[in-house]
Design a protein around this motif. Sequence first.
Motif, short mmCIF file in Angstrom:
data_model
loop_
_atom_site.label_atom_id
_atom_site.label_comp_id
_atom_site.label_asym_id
_atom_site.label_seq_id
_atom_site.Cartn_x
_atom_site.Cartn_y
_atom_site.Cartn_z
N GLU A 188 -4.18 -4.50 -74.72
CA GLU A 188 -4.28 -5.73 -73.93
C GLU A 188 -4.61 -5.41 -72.47
OE1 GLU A 188 -1.45 -9.61 -72.86
OE2 GLU A 188 -0.60 -7.80 -73.75
N LYS A 189 -5.51 -6.21 -71.90
CA LYS A 189 -5.88 -6.02 -70.50
C LYS A 189 -4.85 -6.70 -69.59
CE LYS A 189 -9.68 -6.62 -67.22
NZ LYS A 189 -11.05 -7.12 -67.02
N ARG A 190 -4.38 -5.95 -68.60
CA ARG A 190 -3.42 -6.48 -67.64
C ARG A 190 -3.87 -6.10 -66.23
NH1 ARG A 190 2.47 -5.03 -70.30
NH2 ARG A 190 2.11 -6.02 -72.33
N SER A 191 -3.15 -6.64 -65.25
CA SER A 191 -3.51 -6.35 -63.85
C SER A 191 -3.26 -4.89 -63.50
CB SER A 191 -2.70 -7.25 -62.91
OG SER A 191 -1.31 -7.08 -63.13
N THR B 160 -1.03 4.90 -71.71
CA THR B 160 -1.61 6.22 -71.48
C THR B 160 -1.65 6.99 -72.78
OG1 THR B 160 -0.72 6.27 -69.23
CG2 THR B 160 -1.44 8.36 -70.16
N VAL B 161 -2.74 7.71 -73.01
CA VAL B 161 -2.85 8.59 -74.16
C VAL B 161 -2.87 10.03 -73.65
CG1 VAL B 161 -4.19 9.26 -76.19
CG2 VAL B 161 -4.12 6.86 -75.48
N GLN B 162 -1.91 10.84 -74.11
CA GLN B 162 -1.82 12.24 -73.73
C GLN B 162 -2.27 13.11 -74.89
OE1 GLN B 162 -0.86 13.49 -70.76
NE2 GLN B 162 -0.09 11.63 -69.78
N THR B 163 -3.17 14.08 -74.63
CA THR B 163 -3.61 15.05 -75.63
C THR B 163 -3.45 16.45 -75.03
OG1 THR B 163 -5.93 15.37 -75.00
CG2 THR B 163 -5.39 13.34 -76.22
N PRO B 164 -3.66 17.50 -75.82
CA PRO B 164 -3.55 18.85 -75.25
C PRO B 164 -4.59 19.17 -74.19
CG PRO B 164 -3.34 18.91 -77.64
CD PRO B 164 -3.79 17.54 -77.28
N TYR B 165 -5.67 18.38 -74.11
CA TYR B 165 -6.77 18.72 -73.21
C TYR B 165 -7.09 17.65 -72.18
CZ TYR B 165 -7.17 21.77 -77.22
OH TYR B 165 -6.87 22.65 -78.23
N LEU B 166 -6.71 16.39 -72.45
CA LEU B 166 -7.03 15.33 -71.51
C LEU B 166 -5.99 14.22 -71.58
CD1 LEU B 166 -8.22 12.64 -73.21
CD2 LEU B 166 -10.19 14.14 -73.47
N ALA B 167 -5.96 13.42 -70.52
CA ALA B 167 -5.13 12.22 -70.48
C ALA B 167 -6.05 11.03 -70.25
CB ALA B 167 -4.09 12.31 -69.37
N ALA B 168 -5.78 9.94 -70.99
CA ALA B 168 -6.59 8.73 -70.85
C ALA B 168 -5.70 7.58 -70.40
CB ALA B 168 -7.25 8.38 -72.19
N VAL B 169 -5.98 7.06 -69.21
CA VAL B 169 -5.24 5.91 -68.68
C VAL B 169 -6.03 4.65 -69.03
CG1 VAL B 169 -4.30 4.82 -66.62
CG2 VAL B 169 -4.29 7.31 -66.81
N VAL B 170 -5.41 3.78 -69.79
CA VAL B 170 -6.10 2.62 -70.34
C VAL B 170 -5.97 1.42 -69.41
CG1 VAL B 170 -6.33 1.15 -72.36
CG2 VAL B 170 -5.55 3.51 -72.63
N LYS B 171 -7.09 0.76 -69.17
CA LYS B 171 -7.09 -0.41 -68.30
C LYS B 171 -7.48 -1.66 -69.08
CE LYS B 171 -8.21 2.47 -64.30
NZ LYS B 171 -9.15 2.73 -63.19
N GLY B 172 -7.08 -1.73 -70.32
CA GLY B 172 -7.39 -2.89 -71.16
C GLY B 172 -8.73 -2.69 -71.84
N THR B 173 -8.71 -2.26 -73.09
CA THR B 173 -9.97 -1.86 -73.69
C THR B 173 -9.85 -1.64 -75.18
OG1 THR B 173 -11.71 -0.18 -73.54
CG2 THR B 173 -9.47 0.57 -73.34
N VAL B 174 -11.01 -1.41 -75.80
CA VAL B 174 -11.10 -0.91 -77.17
C VAL B 174 -11.76 0.45 -77.09
CG1 VAL B 174 -12.07 -1.26 -79.47
CG2 VAL B 174 -11.30 -3.23 -78.14
N PHE B 175 -11.06 1.48 -77.55
CA PHE B 175 -11.59 2.83 -77.40
C PHE B 175 -11.07 3.71 -78.53
CE2 PHE B 175 -7.52 2.88 -75.48
CZ PHE B 175 -7.04 4.18 -75.47
N HIS B 176 -11.61 4.94 -78.58
CA HIS B 176 -11.30 5.88 -79.66
C HIS B 176 -11.00 7.24 -79.04
CE1 HIS B 176 -13.31 2.76 -82.06
NE2 HIS B 176 -14.27 2.83 -81.14
#
Length: 324
Positions: A110-113, A118-134
């Motif tokens: 869900e998109k919020r203000s 956050t998605v944490q992996t062994p190699y990268l972190a992804a901070v989600v700002k409201g989206t559809v992603f893989h």
Amino acid sequence: MSIIFRLLFAASILLTTAAFAAADDWRVVKATTQAKYTVDRANWLDLHVGEVVPNRAWVSTGPRGRLQLARGVESITFQPNTLASITTSGVMSRKTEVVQQVGSMDLEIEKRSQPHTTVQTPYLAAVVKGTVFHVTVGKTKASVSVDRGLVQVTSFASGQLSNVGPRQSATVDSKAGMTVKGELSKPKITTVAPSVAKVPAVATTKLAGAVEASAAKNTPSAAAKNTNSSKAGVGGNGKGSGSSSNGTGGNGNSGSNGNGNSGKGDSNSGGKSNSSSSGHGNGGKGDNDSGGSSSGHGNSGKGDNNSGGKGKDNSGGSGKGKDK
């Protein structure tokens, strides 16, 4: 009145807390038989449609396992051979952290203000700002691709950051660092301070055993091997013995399904024969020799994984000679 007021106030607090807790629950909407979870990192339990996944639990899918979780308008789908945990914290300001160790996940957040997932992996972190992603995590790299919205991707080891938008992707390799792609344009990469991942790579943790064990369980067994094979065939060995005036007889090796006959030699009463598990060995014959007998037993080859059997063949026989 004061007592009643206090009771009503306490009840409202409890109801509010319960409502927030229910809103934070990730429920199973789709699951296969290979979808499991653990709360103690030792015992794995099956997941069923309608169940709530405990907070901070690790979830695993096997080679053919799939799982979809939903929370309000948000959803997370686990593809086969995926291992991850989901932790939600906070009451008024809810934060969700997905720790993905291996595999592929599809997320709709869900998109919020303010970013809240956050998605944490062994190699990268992804901070989600409201989206559809893989997100896909392998043994040496991880990647993020975006369908809608914006995801901020950070590479731990190389100290790189990129905002990945629709139809764009970022891949972080443990050695090569970050690379980006885009159908219309590439996202920009900026330099940040290197950092350390919160989750180790799949080869350095016992949690991966859930995926590996499931994979091994569903992999067809390898072709059986027979440890008693020879160039002439696979089977039991029959030994014959007998007296001889001049020498021992010749040797003969049978095929895997044939009959093995001992070699013939002049002035011999018998010899050796190697027969297959389904064949027979016959004692040799000698000319100008006194009668003698040869007998023996052979054990058939023994195979792994039920490919072979146990048994005995009677390769011995009697041979008689005449004095000419």
